[in-house]
Design a protein around this motif. Structure first.
Motif, PDB file in Angstrom:
ATOM      1  N   MET A 217      20.899   0.227 -31.171  1.00  0.00           N
ATOM      2  CA  MET A 217      19.653   0.826 -30.692  1.00  0.00           C
ATOM      3  C   MET A 217      19.021   1.584 -31.856  1.00  0.00           C
ATOM      4  SD  MET A 217      18.860   2.948 -27.182  1.00  0.00           S
ATOM      5  CE  MET A 217      20.208   4.112 -27.328  1.00  0.00           C
ATOM      6  N   MET A 218      17.706   1.401 -32.072  1.00  0.00           N
ATOM      7  CA  MET A 218      17.068   1.982 -33.254  1.00  0.00           C
ATOM      8  C   MET A 218      15.598   2.292 -33.014  1.00  0.00           C
ATOM      9  SD  MET A 218      17.372  -1.535 -35.473  1.00  0.00           S
ATOM     10  CE  MET A 218      17.147  -3.111 -34.616  1.00  0.00           C
ATOM     11  N   THR A 219      15.099   3.250 -33.805  1.00  0.00           N
ATOM     12  CA  THR A 219      13.691   3.642 -33.739  1.00  0.00           C
ATOM     13  C   THR A 219      12.914   2.987 -34.890  1.00  0.00           C
ATOM     14  OG1 THR A 219      14.062   5.644 -35.054  1.00  0.00           O
ATOM     15  CG2 THR A 219      14.277   5.855 -32.661  1.00  0.00           C
ATOM     16  N   LYS A 220      11.601   3.246 -34.928  1.00  0.00           N
ATOM     17  CA  LYS A 220      10.691   2.571 -35.863  1.00  0.00           C
ATOM     18  C   LYS A 220      11.103   2.706 -37.326  1.00  0.00           C
ATOM     19  CE  LYS A 220       6.269   2.846 -35.378  1.00  0.00           C
ATOM     20  NZ  LYS A 220       4.910   3.401 -35.225  1.00  0.00           N
ATOM     21  N   GLY A 221      11.593   3.862 -37.703  1.00  0.00           N
ATOM     22  CA  GLY A 221      11.958   4.078 -39.102  1.00  0.00           C
ATOM     23  C   GLY A 221      13.081   3.193 -39.584  1.00  0.00           C
ATOM     24  N   ILE A 222      13.746   2.515 -38.660  1.00  0.00           N
ATOM     25  CA  ILE A 222      14.784   1.543 -39.029  1.00  0.00           C
ATOM     26  C   ILE A 222      14.237   0.125 -38.924  1.00  0.00           C
ATOM     27  CG2 ILE A 222      17.071   0.633 -38.518  1.00  0.00           C
ATOM     28  CD1 ILE A 222      17.068   3.483 -39.650  1.00  0.00           C
ATOM     29  N   PHE A 223      13.751  -0.266 -37.742  1.00  0.00           N
ATOM     30  CA  PHE A 223      13.395  -1.684 -37.570  1.00  0.00           C
ATOM     31  C   PHE A 223      12.120  -2.074 -38.312  1.00  0.00           C
ATOM     32  CE2 PHE A 223      11.765   0.176 -33.485  1.00  0.00           C
ATOM     33  CZ  PHE A 223      10.415  -0.147 -33.600  1.00  0.00           C
ATOM     34  N   GLU A 224      11.314  -1.083 -38.749  1.00  0.00           N
ATOM     35  CA  GLU A 224      10.154  -1.426 -39.566  1.00  0.00           C
ATOM     36  C   GLU A 224      10.495  -1.490 -41.049  1.00  0.00           C
ATOM     37  OE1 GLU A 224       6.977   1.278 -38.730  1.00  0.00           O
ATOM     38  OE2 GLU A 224       6.328   0.164 -36.955  1.00  0.00           O
ATOM     39  N   GLU A 225      11.625  -0.907 -41.452  1.00  0.00           N
ATOM     40  CA  GLU A 225      11.989  -0.848 -42.868  1.00  0.00           C
ATOM     41  C   GLU A 225      13.146  -1.773 -43.239  1.00  0.00           C
ATOM     42  OE1 GLU A 225       9.933   0.741 -44.619  1.00  0.00           O
ATOM     43  OE2 GLU A 225       8.941   1.811 -42.967  1.00  0.00           O
ATOM     44  N   VAL A 226      13.947  -2.156 -42.280  1.00  0.00           N
ATOM     45  CA  VAL A 226      15.113  -3.010 -42.545  1.00  0.00           C
ATOM     46  C   VAL A 226      14.961  -4.299 -41.747  1.00  0.00           C
ATOM     47  CG1 VAL A 226      17.631  -3.139 -42.592  1.00  0.00           C
ATOM     48  CG2 VAL A 226      16.510  -0.916 -42.796  1.00  0.00           C
ATOM     49  N   SER A 227      14.962  -5.430 -42.433  1.00  0.00           N
ATOM     50  CA  SER A 227      14.771  -6.716 -41.761  1.00  0.00           C
ATOM     51  C   SER A 227      15.982  -7.076 -40.904  1.00  0.00           C
ATOM     52  CB  SER A 227      14.531  -7.825 -42.785  1.00  0.00           C
ATOM     53  OG  SER A 227      15.720  -8.079 -43.521  1.00  0.00           O
ATOM     54  N   ARG A 251      20.673   3.977 -45.432  1.00  0.00           N
ATOM     55  CA  ARG A 251      20.351   3.949 -46.863  1.00  0.00           C
ATOM     56  C   ARG A 251      19.345   2.850 -47.177  1.00  0.00           C
ATOM     57  NH1 ARG A 251      25.945   5.067 -47.576  1.00  0.00           N
ATOM     58  NH2 ARG A 251      26.411   2.910 -48.125  1.00  0.00           N
ATOM     59  N   LYS A 252      19.468   1.697 -46.521  1.00  0.00           N
ATOM     60  CA  LYS A 252      18.505   0.609 -46.700  1.00  0.00           C
ATOM     61  C   LYS A 252      17.099   1.067 -46.320  1.00  0.00           C
ATOM     62  CE  LYS A 252      20.269  -3.424 -48.076  1.00  0.00           C
ATOM     63  NZ  LYS A 252      19.662  -4.240 -49.156  1.00  0.00           N
ATOM     64  N   ALA A 253      17.006   1.783 -45.195  1.00  0.00           N
ATOM     65  CA  ALA A 253      15.698   2.270 -44.743  1.00  0.00           C
ATOM     66  C   ALA A 253      15.134   3.279 -45.741  1.00  0.00           C
ATOM     67  CB  ALA A 253      15.829   2.903 -43.355  1.00  0.00           C
ATOM     68  N   GLU A 254      15.981   4.144 -46.273  1.00  0.00           N
ATOM     69  CA  GLU A 254      15.520   5.158 -47.217  1.00  0.00           C
ATOM     70  C   GLU A 254      15.111   4.558 -48.557  1.00  0.00           C
ATOM     71  OE1 GLU A 254      18.006   9.055 -45.604  1.00  0.00           O
ATOM     72  OE2 GLU A 254      18.907   7.778 -47.162  1.00  0.00           O
ATOM     73  N   TRP A 255      15.712   3.427 -48.924  1.00  0.00           N
ATOM     74  CA  TRP A 255      15.371   2.766 -50.188  1.00  0.00           C
ATOM     75  C   TRP A 255      14.106   1.930 -50.085  1.00  0.00           C
ATOM     76  CZ3 TRP A 255      21.042   0.728 -51.136  1.00  0.00           C
ATOM     77  CH2 TRP A 255      21.831   1.808 -51.552  1.00  0.00           C
ATOM     78  N   SER A 256      13.572   1.765 -48.888  1.00  0.00           N
ATOM     79  CA  SER A 256      12.363   0.978 -48.700  1.00  0.00           C
ATOM     80  C   SER A 256      11.211   1.581 -49.498  1.00  0.00           C
ATOM     81  CB  SER A 256      11.988   0.934 -47.215  1.00  0.00           C
ATOM     82  OG  SER A 256      10.679   0.451 -47.032  1.00  0.00           O
ATOM     83  N   ASN A 257      10.333   0.724 -49.995  1.00  0.00           N
ATOM     84  CA  ASN A 257       9.199   1.168 -50.808  1.00  0.00           C
ATOM     85  C   ASN A 257       7.962   1.537 -49.986  1.00  0.00           C
ATOM     86  OD1 ASN A 257      10.550   0.814 -53.301  1.00  0.00           O
ATOM     87  ND2 ASN A 257      10.115  -1.402 -53.247  1.00  0.00           N
ATOM     88  N   SER A 258       8.075   1.516 -48.682  1.00  0.00           N
ATOM     89  CA  SER A 258       6.927   1.853 -47.830  1.00  0.00           C
ATOM     90  C   SER A 258       6.424   3.259 -48.117  1.00  0.00           C
ATOM     91  CB  SER A 258       7.307   1.741 -46.352  1.00  0.00           C
ATOM     92  OG  SER A 258       7.684   0.408 -46.031  1.00  0.00           O
ATOM     93  N   GLN A 259       5.123   3.434 -48.060  1.00  0.00           N
ATOM     94  CA  GLN A 259       4.525   4.726 -48.362  1.00  0.00           C
ATOM     95  C   GLN A 259       4.493   5.664 -47.156  1.00  0.00           C
ATOM     96  OE1 GLN A 259       3.618   5.609 -51.549  1.00  0.00           O
ATOM     97  NE2 GLN A 259       4.646   3.663 -51.981  1.00  0.00           N
ATOM     98  N   ASP A 260       4.600   5.104 -45.970  1.00  0.00           N
ATOM     99  CA  ASP A 260       4.491   5.924 -44.761  1.00  0.00           C
ATOM    100  C   ASP A 260       5.650   5.601 -43.822  1.00  0.00           C
ATOM    101  OD1 ASP A 260       3.459   7.769 -42.975  1.00  0.00           O
ATOM    102  OD2 ASP A 260       2.203   6.284 -41.976  1.00  0.00           O
ATOM    103  N   LYS A 261       6.848   5.997 -44.229  1.00  0.00           N
ATOM    104  CA  LYS A 261       8.046   5.697 -43.448  1.00  0.00           C
ATOM    105  C   LYS A 261       8.204   6.688 -42.297  1.00  0.00           C
ATOM    106  CE  LYS A 261      10.706   5.537 -47.151  1.00  0.00           C
ATOM    107  NZ  LYS A 261      11.856   5.330 -48.064  1.00  0.00           N
ATOM    108  N   GLU A 262       8.450   6.135 -41.110  1.00  0.00           N
ATOM    109  CA  GLU A 262       8.645   6.962 -39.927  1.00  0.00           C
ATOM    110  C   GLU A 262      10.073   7.517 -39.890  1.00  0.00           C
ATOM    111  OE1 GLU A 262       6.501   7.797 -37.669  1.00  0.00           O
ATOM    112  OE2 GLU A 262       4.794   6.520 -38.197  1.00  0.00           O
ATOM    113  N   ASN A 263      10.291   8.492 -39.001  1.00  0.00           N
ATOM    114  CA  ASN A 263      11.665   8.909 -38.706  1.00  0.00           C
ATOM    115  C   ASN A 263      12.457   7.690 -38.269  1.00  0.00           C
ATOM    116  OD1 ASN A 263      10.619  11.942 -36.953  1.00  0.00           O
ATOM    117  ND2 ASN A 263      10.852  11.589 -39.130  1.00  0.00           N
ATOM    118  N   GLY A 264      13.698   7.609 -38.692  1.00  0.00           N
ATOM    119  CA  GLY A 264      14.533   6.480 -38.303  1.00  0.00           C
ATOM    120  C   GLY A 264      15.873   6.936 -37.762  1.00  0.00           C
TER     121      GLY A 264
END
Length: 277
Positions: A217-227, A251-264
């Motif tokens: 189970m995951m929130t946007k900051g995970i499923f939008e940043e990790v494929s 860590r994968k989500a935090e390493w994402s290059n997105s400029q507007d990362k949500e809480n994950g």
């Protein structure tokens, strides 16, 4: 044996019995499950989650708060806390759908009292594992999936504009072109605390669990940043514990290059032996 010794033995036995009773009734946590979170690029962590195992089963609750400043954080915390409190009264749950619905609407009413005139609320996901079956309910945008034999299988649809458009198209209510225009809109159209909140997504048939299954189970900051491919690769690693898998996904989500990362936030739940009874 003196009377002082007799009294000491009696008092000690009463205290010991009380401790054992408290431990027997206390909700316990499965330390083998994995839990992780990241604030993304936000100033406030507005996600909340909690996990417990009792005689009624394993319950996992996750909330993604919506609102400015601390409003989202307050709403998410309220949702998780009230679900846990409601669950604590049960020794067994014979109708999970009724439990989900009654608790979700109670949370909605209480959240609106807290919000008053402010805009806010929370996407809320809840999973119940019991007797070899998975039950879930969701309002808003929380992803729930099952990992089985190397494949991550989505269970929840989500309540976004794009999903609403697809349903309307299937029902013949809007045109194909309107559906296409709406496909990229991931705005949430329904969530707890929102004026007009009227329904939630519930699994119509419980999922029969198999040995080795994991539930995620995951929130946007995970499923939008990790494929999903990256998620599957991490979840499939036999050398990692569930907690280590959750940590790597964070860590994968935090390493994402997105400029507007949500809480994950993410929960990786074991199903083997997780349910009592």
């Amino acid at each position: 044996m003196t009377w002082q010794i007799v009294i000491f033995i009696l008092v000690t036995s009463v205290i010991a019995r009380g401790i054992f009773q408290m431990l027997g009734d206390k909700e316990t946590y499965d330390a083998s499950d994995g839990i992780g979170e990241t604030t993304g690029n936000k100033d406030v962590q507005a996600d909340a989650m909690e996990l417990t195992v009792t005689d009624a089963g394993k319950l996992a609750v996750m909330a993604d708060g919506i609102g400015k400043e601390n409003t989202g954080k307050v709403c998410a915390g309220l949702a998780v806390r009230e679900f846990m409190e409601a669950f604590s009264f049960y020794k067994a749950i014979h109708n999970p759908e009724y439990f989900f619905e009654r608790t979700m609407y109670s949370i909605h009413r209480n959240m609106q009292k807290v919000l008053e005139e402010r805009h806010g609320g929370a996407s809320v996901g809840v999973i119940l594992l019991k007797e070899g079956r998975l039950y879930y309910a969701m309002a808003g945008q929380i992803k729930i999936a099952m990992f089985r034999k190397g494949e991550l299988i989505p269970l929840s649809e989500g309540q976004t504009i794009s999903v609403l458009a697809q349903r309307a198209y299937k029902d013949g209510k809007i045109s194909r072109q309107d559906t296409i225009w709406s496909m990229e809109d991931e705005g949430v159209w329904n969530y707890v605390g929102k004026d007009g909140f009227h329904q939630m997504e519930v699994c119509e048939v419980p999922v029969e669990l198999k040995k080795g299954d994991l539930v995620v189970m995951m929130t946007k900051g995970i499923f939008e940043e990790v494929s999903y491919a990256e998620l599957e690769k991490i979840l499939a690693s036999p050398a990692l514990t569930a907690q280590e898998k959750a940590d790597r996904i964070i860590r994968k989500a935090e390493w994402s290059n997105s400029q507007d990362k949500e809480n994950g936030s993410i929960m990786v739940l074991l199903t083997d032996g997780a349910m009592r009874g």
